[in-house]
Design an enzyme around this catalytic site. Structure first.
Site, short mmCIF file in Angstrom:
data_model
loop_
_atom_site.label_atom_id
_atom_site.label_comp_id
_atom_site.label_asym_id
_atom_site.label_seq_id
_atom_site.Cartn_x
_atom_site.Cartn_y
_atom_site.Cartn_z
N HIS A 1 29.66 79.68 -103.17
CA HIS A 1 28.21 79.82 -103.36
C HIS A 1 27.54 80.55 -102.20
O HIS A 1 26.33 80.74 -102.24
CB HIS A 1 27.61 78.43 -103.53
CG HIS A 1 27.76 77.62 -102.28
ND1 HIS A 1 28.99 77.15 -101.84
CD2 HIS A 1 26.87 77.25 -101.34
CE1 HIS A 1 28.84 76.52 -100.70
NE2 HIS A 1 27.56 76.56 -100.36
N ASP A 2 28.27 80.87 -101.15
CA ASP A 2 27.71 81.62 -100.01
C ASP A 2 28.33 83.01 -99.91
O ASP A 2 27.65 83.98 -99.58
CB ASP A 2 28.03 80.92 -98.67
CG ASP A 2 27.37 79.58 -98.53
OD1 ASP A 2 26.24 79.42 -99.00
OD2 ASP A 2 28.00 78.68 -97.93
N GLU B 1 34.30 72.93 -94.60
CA GLU B 1 33.79 74.30 -94.52
C GLU B 1 33.98 74.70 -93.06
O GLU B 1 33.13 74.44 -92.21
CB GLU B 1 32.32 74.40 -94.90
CG GLU B 1 31.87 75.87 -94.95
CD GLU B 1 30.38 76.10 -94.74
OE1 GLU B 1 29.91 77.21 -95.02
OE2 GLU B 1 29.69 75.19 -94.27
N ASP C 1 29.52 66.88 -101.77
CA ASP C 1 29.33 67.78 -100.63
C ASP C 1 28.58 67.01 -99.55
O ASP C 1 27.43 66.64 -99.74
CB ASP C 1 28.49 68.98 -101.12
CG ASP C 1 28.67 70.22 -100.28
OD1 ASP C 1 28.76 70.09 -99.05
OD2 ASP C 1 28.70 71.33 -100.86
C1 GLC Z 1 26.66 75.85 -95.52
C2 GLC Z 1 26.38 75.94 -96.99
C3 GLC Z 1 25.27 76.91 -97.20
C4 GLC Z 1 24.06 76.41 -96.46
C5 GLC Z 1 24.38 76.17 -94.99
C6 GLC Z 1 23.29 75.42 -94.30
O1 GLC Z 1 27.11 77.03 -94.98
O2 GLC Z 1 27.54 76.29 -97.67
O3 GLC Z 1 24.98 77.11 -98.55
O4 GLC Z 1 23.02 77.34 -96.55
O5 GLC Z 1 25.52 75.38 -94.87
O6 GLC Z 1 23.22 74.10 -94.77
#
Ligand code: GLC
Length: 530
Positions: free
Chosen positions: A328-329, A266, A99
């Site tokens: 995970h979000d 993402e 990641d």
């Molecule tokens: C992305 C991640 C999330 C994180 C955010 C800030 O959205 O998936 O878990 O809190 O970035 O880094």
């Protein structure tokens, strides 16, 4: 047609490393715990895993606050453990994606620590600094995704730095060529170690408006989420210039010998028109761009089918869709899409695994794991504490994997306290479901096997078929049809002939279909039309 590749044909699986397997018995998952569970992934038929951040981090945002792009978090293990994971996964035909968090670092990253030293510091310009507004206060109206102003005053130097998430996650300055080079170097470091690609965190936000212009206010015709936020984020993020960075990374992956590493973004945007540009001309930007419009829609053909059809018609030549229902979000699909209903969870999994494109499963999806209800006041996730909204507690979708119903859940030792509580171990666990041919685990495994066996399931064109309201039917290639009943009553999909290859109700496997397929609520089937 784009060239075949392992990730186009394959099924990928997201692992939250703190929650998958705990080899050293401290209650926190680790890399050796993942190695110990690779046999499960091989048995399931997984081709690649994406690990949530594995880098050293103070864990203010659980790894998304990176303090070293080339290391491994000591909670998770060592660089040697990661090398071993890559090698052991490779032996089982499984690739490993990490990641990349390029939008921001931790405030404890040495670059930021140096930048705090003064306006002339060597790494000052690695971050986005600005003077206060003429009337005082933050330089502009940008807001943090986690609430409040995106600007933090650094009193010793009298300037503000930008932090679009937590104040301890300062945004990198992507206008600085040295930042671009440093991240290129980190990518090369991991590719050299055998990493097969990256998921790219907040891909849509990396480059900010060079002039730091105010984000405009929404109008009445804007998307409800923009109206709710109160700002149109056209200067603080979603800049056209970010595509230069994506092209730069793609040319970097294309230059690698052997299999090209894959870049999965993402891409948190609100409609398909904004999503498509992340694929560039088709093969010059991201390989895959996560579709959050789909993830956040209801499990309802009226909402989802137009999104699938839209991707099918609008994707540029050479580009490839990606489908996911949990992460995970955004919480787990068994809860968000299926409302905890086992039949609808099965239908959702059949949907993901039968669309044209690469499916990403989230650990636990294969056993129909729902979110674990947790008290937001106790959350380890910083977000609910900032927003005050218990629904923002992402701990609920990050709890440890359920391997068995025994104490420790097969995740950790019986007497260890897991870093987050388990859900209902007895209701959903791998060990019990492996013994049950009718389980959701076997359904997922058999659908993945069908993808491997049947060219239609990987490469066959998608075309919607006629279906009554609440149902969704489509064909893949000439020889395969899929029908799902996502309504609350019984219904019948007309015009199907053949044999049920896999039903969500496994007692229907092998059933002849003569002109119509009757489906109960939440039921679905893959039909061989040949
Ligand atoms: C992305 C991640 C999330 C994180 C955010 C800030 O959205 O998936 O878990 O809190 O970035 O880094």
């Amino acid at each position: 047609m784009a060239a075949a590749s392992w990730w186009r044909d394959g099924v990928l699986y997201q692992i939250y490393p703190r929650s998958f397997g705990d080899a050293d018995g401290d209650g926190i998952g680790d890399l050796r715990g993942i190695i110990a569970r690779l046999d499960h992934l091989e048995w399931l038929g997984i081709d690649g895993i994406w690990l949530n951040p594995t880098f050293p981090s103070p864990n203010d945002d659980w790894g998304y606050d990176v303090s070293d792009y080339k290391g491994v978090h000591p909670d998770l293990g060592t660089l040697e453990d990661l090398d071993e994971l890559i090698a052991e996964a490779g032996r089982r035909g499984i690739r490993v994606l990490l990641d990349l968090v390029p939008n921001h670092t931790s405030d404890r990253h040495p670059w930021f620590q140096d930048a705090l030293g003064g306006r002339e510091a060597r790494h000052r310009d690695y971050y986005v600094w600005a003077d206060p507004a003429p009337e005082g206060g933050p330089p502009n109206n940008w807001e943090s995704s986690f609430g409040g102003s995106a600007w933090q005053l650094h009193e010793p130097t009298g300037q503000y730095y930008l932090a679009q998430f937590l104040p301890s996650q300062p945004d990198l300055n992507w206008w600085n060529e040295e930042v671009r080079e440093a991240i290129d170097e980190a990518l090369g470091f991991w590719f050299d170690r055998g990493v097969a690609g990256f998921r790219i965190d907040v891909c849509h936000a990396i480059v900010k408006d060079r002039e730091l212009r105010d984000d405009p206010l929404p109008g009445p015709d804007d998307h409800p989420q923009i109206i709710k936020r109160g700002l149109k984020q056209v200067y603080s993020m979603n800049r056209p210039e970010l595509h230069d960075v994506l092209r730069r990374w793609r040319s970097l992956t294309a230059r690698r010998d052997g299999d090209e590493p894959v870049l999965v973004g993402e891409t948190y945007v609100l409609d398909l028109e904004q999503l498509l540009p992340f694929y560039g001309l088709g093969e010059d930007e991201l390989h895959l761009a996560f579709n959050f419009v789909f993830l956040h829609s209801d499990l309802d053909p009226a909402q989802m089918r137009p999104l699938v059809e839209g991707m099918e018609t609008m994707l540029p030549e050479g580009a490839w869709p990606v489908w996911t229902g949990s992460n995970h979000d955004g919480m787990r699909m068994a809860t968000r899409w299926a409302g905890g209903d086992p039949a609808r969870t099965r239908a959702a999994l059949m949907l993901l695994l039968c669309l044209r494109g690469t499916p990403f499963l989230y650990y636990g999806d294969e056993i129909g794991l729902p979110d674990t209800p947790l008290d937001a006041a106790q959350a380890l996730d910083p977000v609910p504490h900032r927003t005050g909204d218990p629904a923002d507690n992402r701990d609920m979708c990050r709890t440890p994997m359920h391997w068995s119903a025994e104490a420790g859940g097969g995740f950790t030792t019986p007497d260890a306290e897991p870093w987050l509580p388990f859900g209902d171990l007895a209701a959903h666990n791998v060990s019990a479901q492996r013994e049950d041919r009718g389980s959701v685990l076997h359904l997922v495994r058999d659908l993945i096997a069908l993808r491997r066996e049947r060219d239609d399931m990987r490469n066959g064109a998608y075309e919607s078929l006629a279906a009554p309201e609440g149902a969704w039917a489509w064909r893949r290639g000439e020889g395969t049809a899929i029908a799902l009943n996502l309504s609350e009553g019984d219904l019948q999909v007309e015009g199907l002939e053949g044999t049920v290859l896999i039903g969500t109700d496994r007692t229907r496997d092998g059933e002849a279909v003569a002109g119509a397929l009757r489906l109960g609520p939440g039921e679905g089937a893959v039909v061989d039309r040949s």
